[in-house]
Write a protein that holds these residues in place. Structure first.
Motif, PDB file in Angstrom:
ATOM      1  N   UNK A  98       1.274  -1.283   0.149  1.00  0.00           N
ATOM      2  CA  UNK A  98       0.164  -0.217  -0.267  1.00  0.00           C
ATOM      3  C   UNK A  98       0.761   1.276   0.177  1.00  0.00           C
ATOM      4  N   UNK A 133       2.706   3.018   5.135  1.00  0.00           N
ATOM      5  CA  UNK A 133       2.659   2.050   5.523  1.00  0.00           C
ATOM      6  C   UNK A 133       3.720   2.348   7.401  1.00  0.00           C
ATOM      7  N   UNK A 193       4.759   0.227  11.165  1.00  0.00           N
ATOM      8  CA  UNK A 193       4.775  -1.104  11.672  1.00  0.00           C
ATOM      9  C   UNK A 193       4.532  -0.515  13.567  1.00  0.00           C
ATOM     10  N   UNK A 216       1.227  -4.839  10.839  1.00  0.00           N
ATOM     11  CA  UNK A 216       1.581  -3.739  10.250  1.00  0.00           C
ATOM     12  C   UNK A 216       0.377  -3.518   9.315  1.00  0.00           C
ATOM     13  N   UNK A 217       0.133  -2.065   9.146  1.00  0.00           N
ATOM     14  CA  UNK A 217      -0.804  -0.684   9.620  1.00  0.00           C
ATOM     15  C   UNK A 217       0.009  -0.097   7.372  1.00  0.00           C
ATOM     16  N   UNK A 218      -0.997  -0.427   6.699  1.00  0.00           N
ATOM     17  CA  UNK A 218      -1.073   0.175   5.316  1.00  0.00           C
ATOM     18  C   UNK A 218      -1.816   0.969   5.068  1.00  0.00           C
ATOM     19  N   UNK A 272       0.090  -9.513  12.688  1.00  0.00           N
ATOM     20  CA  UNK A 272      -1.364  -9.052  12.444  1.00  0.00           C
ATOM     21  C   UNK A 272      -1.031  -7.221  11.544  1.00  0.00           C
ATOM     22  N   UNK A 329      -2.770  -4.479   9.136  1.00  0.00           N
ATOM     23  CA  UNK A 329      -4.213  -3.642   9.091  1.00  0.00           C
ATOM     24  C   UNK A 329      -4.015  -2.890   7.853  1.00  0.00           C
ATOM     25  N   UNK A 330      -5.778  -2.457   7.160  1.00  0.00           N
ATOM     26  CA  UNK A 330      -5.660  -1.799   5.794  1.00  0.00           C
ATOM     27  C   UNK A 330      -6.895  -0.577   6.144  1.00  0.00           C
TER      28      UNK A 330
END
Lengths: 337, 288
Positions: free
Chosen positions: B1, B4, B6, B15-17, B44, B46-47
């Motif tokens: 994405x 992002x 972390x 991990x968040x995108x 985990x 997340x998007x």
């Protein structure tokens, strides 16, 4: 490196997990989760040298899958207790059947709803017995309810009010309106008993159903998992019985599903490295579309090719019902949106 | 994405995108003091995404996704992107985490012993935990408390505390403004402002604490204490757990052990000062 390619390679045993960079695991795990196969991968790589965090996550997944399978088999037992008193025998299908028969593909496999197959003549009585035993309807929509009863291969889904688990009661393995009509009577009458005492389809029928579910009925959602089931079961059935592939050919022909079974075999060779006998080991230009659909995931677990996904969705409906009926169905569904 | 970040909160590496820079920048700021290990694979994902490409710019609205998705969940406007990120992170933990029994509860610790507070939204469990965490308690978390099925210890999940409505002013009066996130006004959950836990709480986030006291607070009534039996505490906590059923026998064993070994009380309190006084009173007995 594409995450989905790495994921498939790891399952196939073509890639050494020690060769993955720490950050490559994000994509592999993301794809595995979106295909509902993380615990399957965790089993496949049990004992391999893995980064600590991955090993810990995989151990969690294996333990959770074991609990989930026990719960799924308990649900099968609950169905048996509801149906046995009225004299209805059923055959377990898909995930619960693989678990009951302790097959290789059951290791870590996610099991969703309980899928059972009964004789068409028993379907009304099965429905009543389940309703009495605490299952209830999920859908209240009259059109959907009528649609299931008139045209589908299963009752509308039911859920157990106390345990919150779904059951799909089938009387055959493809919709009634499908271009292909498998021999449901043969499926039930030739079923065998698993180690757990549940009836399951005999090996060739189980393989045919797996291919039918993946390629003739659905839109290839969860296709990598179905293909993995197909790969492991054909590998083990053939190892146990040298005549398996020949019998499979005959049985697929009986059910009208030879094309689907052959395609599944070729795809399992292309993706998971299955070794096929002569007569099966061919090339088909159409397979490329299926491979592309199966591998359409990015390293965030998202579908990368929505147009192709849409095409396969339309294809699944095209196979399921004649054109005029499809038009009417889509029109009704669209107006309800 | 496109963007992002972390983040590690307790044992969970996220991990968040995001399709937008805003939510990621806001998370970066809130979680700047948390330990970073960028080589560690994520537990985990997340998007935060736009449902249609043009919705990235045109009335941008943030959909919540990731490993687990709740079908039909409504998107949030981009101005509430931080709330969307918080909800998405909670969702992934609630539905995906299997290493511990997850309790929807706040917790604080003193001398390696944990006080666990469970209650519905509005019970005051977050506010009490945040205020205790500014005193001589270690804040373990305001949303989830993790119970180790093997040993029975409680583990922390000290995400940024989600302060709501009146609690914002109450806490803001006592902490350095640099520890507060932006005010998110008028969200579906009311006004929200995040509090960054104290540095010592973050540094100790992997340290286990033995459960010593279970409280079920209810805000807005006269001060009162009611002793709670094992059975009632058990039933309440099964309802407060997002993975009790999924853990099967291990979850049952962990929860029965917790309610048998830990005294439990329901408390009612008219304001935070009274709530804290009740907590200290019960703790003095329980921790003896």
């Amino acid at each position: 490196m594409s995450a989905v390619a790495a994921f498939v390679d790891l399952l196939a045993g073509r890639r050494d997990p020690a060769g993955l960079a720490p950050r490559d695991w994000d994509g592999v795990i993301g794809v595995a989760r979106s295909e509902a196969m993380l615990a399957t991968l965790a089993h496949r790589l049990d004992g391999a040298a893995l980064p600590h965090a991955v090993a810990a996550l995989f151990a969690d997944q294996r333990a959770a899958a074991e609990v989930a399978q026990r719960q799924a088999l308990w649900e099968a037992e609950m169905a048996r207790r509801a149906l046995a008193p009225v004299g209805i025998e059923f055959v377990l299908l898909k995930g619960a059947a693989y678990a009951a028969a302790a097959m290789a593909c059951a290791a870590g496999r996610q099991i969703g709803d309980l899928d059972i197959l009964v004789l068409a003549a028993d379907i009304r009585r099965a429905e009543n017995a389940l309703l009495k035993a605490g299952w209830e309807w999920v859908k209240s929509d009259p059109y959907d309810d009528h649609y299931y009863r008139a045209h589908m291969h299963e009752l509308p889904p039911m859920i157990h009010s106390g345990r919150d688990r779904m059951i799909d009661v089938h009387h055959t393995i493809l919709p009634k309106t499908h271009r292909i009509t498998p021999d449901a009577l043969a499926l039930v009458s030739d079923a065998v008993t698993s180690g757990d005492g549940f009836a399951v389809l005999q090996p060739t029928d189980m393989t045919v159903h797996c291919a039918a579910h993946m390629l003739a009925d659905g839109d290839l959602q969860g296709g990598l998992r179905n293909l993995w089931d197909f790969h492991l079961m054909t590998r083990d059935f053939a190892a146990a019985d040298a005549g398996f592939w020949g019998q499979l050919d005959g049985r697929a022909d009986l059910h009208g599903l030879q094309a689907a079974v052959h395609r599944a075999a070729r795809l399992s060779r292309d993706l998971y490295g299955a070794v096929l006998p002569g007569g099966w080991d061919r090339q088909d230009p159409g397979d490329a579309w299926f491979r592309r659909r199966l591998l359409a995931r990015d390293d965030w677990g998202r579908v990368t090719n929505p147009l192709l996904e849409q095409v396969f969705y339309i294809r699944s409906h095209w196979l399921r019902m004649p054109p005029a009926m499809l038009a009417k169905h889509l029109w009704t569904k669209w107006r309800k949106r | 994405m496109r963007h992002s970040v972390r983040i590690a909160v307790g044992p969970v590496q996220f991990r968040i995108g995001s399709d937008w820079a805003g939510p990621v920048a806001a998370l970066d700021r809130l979680y700047a003091g948390y330990p970073r290990d960028d080589a560690r694979p994520a537990d985990a994902t997340v998007r935060l995404f736009a449902a249609r490409p043009w919705r990235r710019w045109l009335r941008p609205s943030v959909h919540i996704g990731g490993d687990f998705i709740v079908p039909g969940a409504l998107p949030l406007p981009l101005s509430m992107g931080l709330l969307a990120a918080e909800m998405a992170m909670n969702l992934q933990v609630a539905l995906g985490w299997r290493r511990h029994l997850l309790l929807h509860a706040s917790a604080v610790a003193r001398d390696d012993r944990a006080l666990i507070m469970s209650g519905e939204s509005g019970s005051g469990k977050s506010t009490l935990a945040a205020l205790l965490g500014e005193g001589d308690w270690r804040l373990m978390g305001d949303e989830f408390t993790l119970i180790d099925p093997a040993g029975g210890d409680a583990f922390a999940f000290p995400r940024a505390v989600s302060l709501k409505n009146e609690a914002i002013a109450e806490v803001a009066a006592r902490v350095d403004a640099a520890r507060l996130g932006p005010l998110l006004a008028g969200t579906p959950k009311g006004d929200i402002r995040h509090l960054i836990p104290r540095a010592d709480a973050i540094a100790a986030m992997h340290a286990p604490a033995r459960p010593a006291l279970l409280l079920f607070p209810r805000f807005g009534r006269a001060a009162g204490i009611e002793s709670m039996g094992e059975g009632e505490a058990f039933v309440r906590l099964t309802e407060a757990s997002t993975n009790y059923v999924a853990l099967g026998e291990a979850g049952f064993a962990a929860l029965t052990r917790l309610v048998r070994e830990t005294p439990a009380f329901g408390i009612t309190y008219p304001d935070s000062a009274a709530g804290i006084a009740l907590v200290e009173e019960l703790w003095a007995e329980a921790a003896r």
